[in-house]
Design a protein around this motif. Structure first.
Motif, PDB file in Angstrom:
ATOM      1  N   ALA A 157       1.034  -1.253  -0.055  1.00 11.00           N
ATOM      2  CA  ALA A 157      -0.046   0.017   0.167  1.00 11.00           C
ATOM      3  C   ALA A 157       0.819   1.332   0.185  1.00 11.00           C
ATOM      4  O   ALA A 157       0.367   2.352  -0.443  1.00 11.00           O
ATOM      5  CB  ALA A 157      -1.053   0.045   1.186  1.00 11.00           C
ATOM      6  N   ASN A 158       1.997   1.295   0.643  1.00  6.94           N
ATOM      7  CA  ASN A 158       2.992   2.528   0.616  1.00  6.94           C
ATOM      8  C   ASN A 158       4.178   2.263  -0.285  1.00  6.94           C
ATOM      9  O   ASN A 158       5.196   3.152  -0.009  1.00  6.94           O
ATOM     10  CB  ASN A 158       3.382   2.699   2.193  1.00  6.94           C
ATOM     11  CG  ASN A 158       2.064   2.872   2.885  1.00  6.94           C
ATOM     12  OD1 ASN A 158       1.567   3.949   3.042  1.00  6.94           O
ATOM     13  ND2 ASN A 158       1.528   1.882   3.708  1.00  6.94           N
ATOM     14  N   ALA A 159       4.211   1.491  -1.087  1.00  2.00           N
ATOM     15  CA  ALA A 159       5.440   1.159  -1.998  1.00  2.00           C
ATOM     16  C   ALA A 159       6.084   2.481  -2.439  1.00  2.00           C
ATOM     17  O   ALA A 159       7.196   2.566  -2.431  1.00  2.00           O
ATOM     18  CB  ALA A 159       5.281   0.034  -2.917  1.00  2.00           C
ATOM     19  N   ALA A 160       5.289   2.982  -3.231  1.00  2.00           N
ATOM     20  CA  ALA A 160       5.709   4.409  -3.931  1.00  2.00           C
ATOM     21  C   ALA A 160       6.319   5.347  -2.865  1.00  2.00           C
ATOM     22  O   ALA A 160       7.426   5.870  -3.093  1.00  2.00           O
ATOM     23  CB  ALA A 160       4.493   4.916  -4.760  1.00  2.00           C
ATOM     24  N   GLU A 161       5.569   5.432  -1.754  1.00  3.19           N
ATOM     25  CA  GLU A 161       6.064   6.588  -0.753  1.00  3.19           C
ATOM     26  C   GLU A 161       7.457   6.147  -0.122  1.00  3.19           C
ATOM     27  O   GLU A 161       8.444   6.670   0.131  1.00  3.19           O
ATOM     28  CB  GLU A 161       5.048   6.757   0.147  1.00  3.19           C
ATOM     29  CG  GLU A 161       5.115   7.945   1.019  1.00  3.19           C
ATOM     30  CD  GLU A 161       4.128   8.725   1.773  1.00  3.19           C
ATOM     31  OE1 GLU A 161       4.180   9.834   2.262  1.00  3.19           O
ATOM     32  OE2 GLU A 161       3.432   7.796   2.002  1.00  3.19           O
ATOM     33  N   LEU A 162       7.655   4.708  -0.050  1.00  2.00           N
ATOM     34  CA  LEU A 162       8.729   4.185   0.814  1.00  2.00           C
ATOM     35  C   LEU A 162       9.916   4.431  -0.312  1.00  2.00           C
ATOM     36  O   LEU A 162      11.113   4.906   0.038  1.00  2.00           O
ATOM     37  CB  LEU A 162       8.499   2.834   0.959  1.00  2.00           C
ATOM     38  CG  LEU A 162       7.561   2.413   2.314  1.00  2.00           C
ATOM     39  CD1 LEU A 162       7.058   0.954   2.303  1.00  2.00           C
ATOM     40  CD2 LEU A 162       8.192   2.638   3.495  1.00  2.00           C
ATOM     41  N   GLN A 163       9.745   4.169  -1.436  1.00  2.00           N
ATOM     42  CA  GLN A 163      10.667   4.185  -2.446  1.00  2.00           C
ATOM     43  C   GLN A 163      11.287   5.613  -2.785  1.00  2.00           C
ATOM     44  O   GLN A 163      12.117   5.863  -2.822  1.00  2.00           O
ATOM     45  CB  GLN A 163      10.388   3.475  -3.983  1.00  2.00           C
ATOM     46  CG  GLN A 163      11.289   3.390  -4.830  1.00  2.00           C
ATOM     47  CD  GLN A 163      11.122   2.794  -6.088  1.00  2.00           C
ATOM     48  OE1 GLN A 163       9.786   2.286  -6.313  1.00  2.00           O
ATOM     49  NE2 GLN A 163      11.831   2.606  -7.251  1.00  2.00           N
ATOM     50  N   GLU A 164       9.977   6.520  -2.809  1.00  2.00           N
ATOM     51  CA  GLU A 164      10.529   7.927  -3.244  1.00  2.00           C
ATOM     52  C   GLU A 164      11.200   8.611  -2.079  1.00  2.00           C
ATOM     53  O   GLU A 164      12.096   9.070  -2.584  1.00  2.00           O
ATOM     54  CB  GLU A 164       9.120   8.811  -3.403  1.00  2.00           C
ATOM     55  CG  GLU A 164       9.209  10.106  -3.448  1.00  2.00           C
ATOM     56  CD  GLU A 164       7.941  10.962  -3.813  1.00  2.00           C
ATOM     57  OE1 GLU A 164       7.818  12.234  -3.368  1.00  2.00           O
ATOM     58  OE2 GLU A 164       6.895  10.199  -3.697  1.00  2.00           O
ATOM     59  N   HIS A 165      11.241   8.112  -0.953  1.00  2.00           N
ATOM     60  CA  HIS A 165      11.825   8.802   0.223  1.00  2.00           C
ATOM     61  C   HIS A 165      12.826   7.843   0.569  1.00  2.00           C
ATOM     62  O   HIS A 165      13.562   8.114   1.776  1.00  2.00           O
ATOM     63  CB  HIS A 165      10.769   9.169   1.334  1.00  2.00           C
ATOM     64  CG  HIS A 165       9.994  10.042   0.995  1.00  2.00           C
ATOM     65  ND1 HIS A 165       9.896  11.388   0.530  1.00  2.00           N
ATOM     66  CD2 HIS A 165       8.760  10.041   0.665  1.00  2.00           C
ATOM     67  CE1 HIS A 165       9.133  11.971   0.205  1.00  2.00           C
ATOM     68  NE2 HIS A 165       8.007  11.240   0.465  1.00  2.00           N
ATOM     69  N   ASP A 166      13.195   6.700   0.059  1.00  2.00           N
ATOM     70  CA  ASP A 166      14.466   6.013   0.282  1.00  2.00           C
ATOM     71  C   ASP A 166      14.372   5.025   1.705  1.00  2.00           C
ATOM     72  O   ASP A 166      15.347   5.022   2.443  1.00  2.00           O
ATOM     73  CB  ASP A 166      15.943   6.775   0.198  1.00  2.00           C
ATOM     74  CG  ASP A 166      16.183   7.243  -1.112  1.00  2.00           C
ATOM     75  OD1 ASP A 166      15.885   6.623  -2.158  1.00  2.00           O
ATOM     76  OD2 ASP A 166      16.651   8.361  -1.233  1.00  2.00           O
ATOM     77  N   ILE A 167      13.136   4.749   2.179  1.00  2.00           N
ATOM     78  CA  ILE A 167      12.840   4.144   3.310  1.00  2.00           C
ATOM     79  C   ILE A 167      13.054   2.914   3.334  1.00  2.00           C
ATOM     80  O   ILE A 167      12.461   2.119   2.579  1.00  2.00           O
ATOM     81  CB  ILE A 167      11.512   4.808   4.019  1.00  2.00           C
ATOM     82  CG1 ILE A 167      11.417   6.364   4.401  1.00  2.00           C
ATOM     83  CG2 ILE A 167      11.161   4.101   5.272  1.00  2.00           C
ATOM     84  CD1 ILE A 167       9.979   6.859   4.420  1.00  2.00           C
TER      85      ILE A 167
END
Length: 162
Positions: free
Chosen positions: A107-117
């Protein structure tokens, strides 16, 4: 000590250090005894986590907020207000009663990737800071029927009683 990075499993430390498992375990026991390391359960995508009450005050402490960003990005990013807000928002979305860690990741893959988390570091930091806890297998998640019943209680029955 270079093998203890806050995210490696005991087996990874054994493999990468070249030491025998019993020697690694003795070293870890000594470090734990003196409060220098903490050991947490393995993080798997099938695991479920929930926020503790500590979450409500954790990010009010500037040092925790800044450290969170550095830790969950594995040092790739420095903390700024926007990134602290993103990390705090992601933590606020952890709901192990409704989803597994794997479902949270999807559900949060894009945000995790965008912010290098790093998801592994994200969970580890929350556990070590005490604002995340693992829901153990004996009481993992609610069924869909139980969730519906709880929602009905929260929205209708309980407010009428007050």
């Amino acid at each position: 000590a270079c093998h203890l990075d806050g995210a490696r499993s005991v087996q990874e430390v054994v493999r990468e250090s070249g030491l025998q498992q019993d020697h690694v375990l003795i070293c870890l026991q000594h470090l734990m005894h003196f409060g220098l390391v903490a050991v947490i359960d393995a993080i798997t995508l099938a695991s479920r986590y929930w926020l503790t009450p500590e979450f409500h005050v954790a990010f009010e402490r500037t040092e925790v907020a800044r450290e969170a960003v550095r830790y969950v990005t594995v040092g790739a990013r420095e903390a700024d207000d926007k990134l602290v807000e993103v990390v705090q928002g992601l933590y606020a979305g952890v709901d192990g009663w409704r989803q597994t860690l794997g479902q949270f990741q999807q559900a949060n893959a894009a945000e995790l990737q965008e912010h290098d988390i790093s998801l592994r570091h994200f969970i580890t930091f929350g556990l070590l800071q005490g604002f995340l806890e693992r829901i153990d297998s004996s009481n993992q998640g609610l069924t869909e029927e139980e969730s519906s019943e709880l929602a009905a209680l929260r929205s209708a029955t309980i407010p009428r009683i007050k």
